[in-house]
Design an enzyme around this catalytic site. Structure first.
Site, PDB file in Angstrom:
ATOM      1  N   SER A 135       0.988  -1.303   0.008  1.00 34.22           N
ATOM      2  CA  SER A 135      -0.018  -0.095   0.032  1.00 34.22           C
ATOM      3  C   SER A 135       0.858   1.121   0.061  1.00 34.22           C
ATOM      4  CB  SER A 135      -0.856   0.124   1.263  1.00 34.22           C
ATOM      5  OG  SER A 135      -1.553   1.259   1.446  1.00 34.22           O
TER       6      SER A 135
ATOM      7  N   TYR B 138      -1.999  -1.124  10.166  1.00 36.78           N
ATOM      8  CA  TYR B 138      -2.053  -1.416   8.798  1.00 36.78           C
ATOM      9  C   TYR B 138      -0.616  -0.597   8.195  1.00 36.78           C
ATOM     10  CZ  TYR B 138      -3.865  -0.973   3.961  1.00 36.78           C
ATOM     11  OH  TYR B 138      -4.132  -0.908   2.607  1.00 36.78           O
TER      12      TYR B 138
HETATM   13  N1  LIG Z   1      -8.585   0.209  -2.020  1.00 35.77           N
HETATM   14  C1  LIG Z   1      -7.771   0.774  -1.532  1.00 35.77           C
HETATM   15  O1  LIG Z   1      -7.702   2.013  -1.178  1.00 35.77           O
HETATM   16  C2  LIG Z   1      -6.261   0.123  -0.995  1.00 35.77           C
HETATM   17  C3  LIG Z   1      -5.211   0.824  -0.780  1.00 35.77           C
HETATM   18  C4  LIG Z   1      -3.903   0.438  -0.667  1.00 35.77           C
HETATM   19  C5  LIG Z   1      -3.815  -0.972  -0.665  1.00 35.77           C
HETATM   20  N2  LIG Z   1      -5.142  -1.767  -0.520  1.00 35.77           N
HETATM   21  C6  LIG Z   1      -4.942  -3.331  -0.548  1.00 35.77           C
HETATM   22  O2  LIG Z   1      -5.687  -4.015  -1.474  1.00 35.77           O
HETATM   23  C7  LIG Z   1      -5.967  -5.308  -1.137  1.00 35.77           C
HETATM   24  C8  LIG Z   1      -7.386  -5.561  -1.696  1.00 35.77           C
HETATM   25  O3  LIG Z   1      -8.291  -4.868  -0.852  1.00 35.77           O
HETATM   26  P1  LIG Z   1      -9.441  -3.904  -1.709  1.00 35.77           P
HETATM   27  O4  LIG Z   1      -9.428  -2.539  -1.950  1.00 35.77           O
HETATM   28  O5  LIG Z   1      -9.698  -4.669  -3.009  1.00 35.77           O
HETATM   29  O6  LIG Z   1     -10.611  -4.160  -0.649  1.00 35.77           O
HETATM   30  P2  LIG Z   1     -11.831  -5.215  -0.806  1.00 35.77           P
HETATM   31  O7  LIG Z   1     -12.271  -5.248   0.657  1.00 35.77           O
HETATM   32  O8  LIG Z   1     -12.539  -4.937  -1.977  1.00 35.77           O
HETATM   33  O9  LIG Z   1     -11.104  -6.534  -0.887  1.00 35.77           O
HETATM   34  C9  LIG Z   1     -10.483  -7.230  -0.123  1.00 35.77           C
HETATM   35  C10 LIG Z   1     -10.755  -8.722  -0.186  1.00 35.77           C
HETATM   36  O10 LIG Z   1      -9.975  -9.744   0.770  1.00 35.77           O
HETATM   37  C11 LIG Z   1     -11.084 -10.582   1.284  1.00 35.77           C
HETATM   38  N3  LIG Z   1     -10.577 -10.934   2.805  1.00 35.77           N
HETATM   39  C12 LIG Z   1     -10.370 -10.233   3.993  1.00 35.77           C
HETATM   40  N4  LIG Z   1     -10.021 -10.982   4.780  1.00 35.77           N
HETATM   41  C13 LIG Z   1      -9.521 -12.137   4.446  1.00 35.77           C
HETATM   42  C14 LIG Z   1      -8.883 -13.398   4.806  1.00 35.77           C
HETATM   43  N5  LIG Z   1      -8.410 -13.683   6.025  1.00 35.77           N
HETATM   44  N6  LIG Z   1      -8.759 -14.366   3.669  1.00 35.77           N
HETATM   45  C15 LIG Z   1      -9.021 -14.298   2.731  1.00 35.77           C
HETATM   46  N7  LIG Z   1      -9.608 -13.254   2.209  1.00 35.77           N
HETATM   47  C16 LIG Z   1      -9.734 -12.007   2.961  1.00 35.77           C
HETATM   48  C17 LIG Z   1     -12.325  -9.766   1.533  1.00 35.77           C
HETATM   49  O11 LIG Z   1     -13.394 -10.682   1.772  1.00 35.77           O
HETATM   50  C18 LIG Z   1     -12.307  -8.989   0.196  1.00 35.77           C
HETATM   51  O12 LIG Z   1     -12.853  -9.671  -0.679  1.00 35.77           O
HETATM   52  C19 LIG Z   1      -5.753  -5.300   0.357  1.00 35.77           C
HETATM   53  O13 LIG Z   1      -4.426  -5.953   0.789  1.00 35.77           O
HETATM   54  C20 LIG Z   1      -5.599  -3.828   0.817  1.00 35.77           C
HETATM   55  O14 LIG Z   1      -5.039  -3.791   1.952  1.00 35.77           O
HETATM   56  C21 LIG Z   1      -6.198  -1.396  -1.055  1.00 35.77           C
END
Ligand SMILES: NC(=O)c1ccc[n+]([C@@H]2O[C@H](COP(=O)([O-])OP(=O)(O)OC[C@H]3O[C@@H](n4cnc5c(N)ncnc54)[C@H](O)[C@@H]3O)[C@@H](O)[C@H]2O)c1
Length: 250
Positions: free
Chosen positions: A142, A155
């Site tokens: 991230s 985080y």
């Molecule tokens: N959206 C943002 O702004 C952003 C920014 C930086 C990093 N990220 C990272 O991107 C990645 C994806 O997130 P996203 O934005 O698509 O959010 P999201 O919430 O849409 O997707 C995350 C997915 O991970 C799944 N998940 C959660 N805990 C889990 C577990 N223990 N085992 C298996 N699956 C699990 C959830 O069910 C969900 O489907 C994450 O690692 C998040 O930290 C997101």
């Protein structure tokens, strides 16, 4: 097609970035294993892939559970005979509180999912990639893995850990023809940012805190992941690619 005949596991494949990547990888010819703790969302991704004539199946997986992660890897092998690409992407956000107010149980949960989950993917995935003669791992860090921010200690720490775990694995397994990279998304339009979106005071600031002055889409992260997964990135390993609209330099 850039991933023709490859098999890719995508953890968090039911969510925004994971789903967009699963759909893009499938369009590029990959067989997809959608892994997620949320069965409904994971199956929905599989359905969307099949609708576009792609090949996919779902494995319910909690990435914090070593046995389940091993089963996820085994399922890919038994269904598609090999593993080529592992996208360790599952993750959760952080309740916005000072470290002194963060419950230990919350710390453990965030670090377990965001960091240990990536470790377990590497631990169980690498032996199969070695058997296949090589492969690619991409981890989701991230912007907040590269830059400190108040009130998101777990985080920050977990995503910073992903950056160095990525470098570590790149060094340990490079001689086995395994490339390991990370993406560092900025603010991306997925459900993980719902709390921020609902904060009328903060949202205008958060949503424009980068050079481009807007948030990103999951598809804009997926194209970066595809690049790292493809042969076009054949000499790239150990790096963390920012996909943040210039958030890090802002
Ligand atoms: N959206 C943002 O702004 C952003 C920014 C930086 C990093 N990220 C990272 O991107 C990645 C994806 O997130 P996203 O934005 O698509 O959010 P999201 O919430 O849409 O997707 C995350 C997915 O991970 C799944 N998940 C959660 N805990 C889990 C577990 N223990 N085992 C298996 N699956 C699990 C959830 O069910 C969900 O489907 C994450 O690692 C998040 O930290 C997101």
């Amino acid at each position: 097609m850039r991933l023709q005949g490859k098999t890719a596991i995508i953890t968090g494949g039911g969510g925004g970035i994971g789903r967009a990547t699963a759909l893009l990888f499938a369009k590029e010819g990959a067989n997809i294993v959608v892994a997620d703790v949320n069965e409904e969302l994971g199956e929905e991704t599989v359905h969307l892939i099949r609708e576009q004539n792609g090949s996919a199946f779902f494995v319910k997986t909690d990435v914090t559970d070593s046995i389940q992660v091993k089963k996820m890897i085994d399922a890919a092998i038994s269904e598609f005979s090999a593993l080529d690409i592992l996208f360790n992407n599952a993750g959760i956000g952080n309740p916005e509180v000072k470290s002194t107010d963060l419950a230990e149980s919350e710390w453990d949960r965030i670090v377990d999912i965001n960091l240990k989950g990536v470790f377990l993917g590497i631990k169980h995935g690498v032996p199969e990639l070695i058997k296949a003669g090589g492969g690619v791992i991409i981890n989701t860090s991230s912007l907040l893995g590269l830059k400190g921010q108040k009130y998101v200690s777990a985080y920050n720490a977990s995503k910073g850990g992903v950056v160095l775990l990525t470098q570590n694995a790149a060094l340990e397994y490079g001689r086995h023809n395994i490339r390991v990279n990370a993406v560092a998304p900025g603010v991306i339009d997925t459900s993980i940012i719902d709390d921020w979106k609902n904060n009328e005071r903060k949202w205008p600031i958060i949503s424009s805190a980068n050079a481009l002055g807007r948030i990103g889409s999951p598809e804009e992260v997926a194209t970066a992941v595809l690049f790292l997964a493809s042969e076009e990135a054949s000499f790239i390993t150990g790096t963390t690619l920012s996909v943040d609209g210039g958030g890090l330099i802002f």
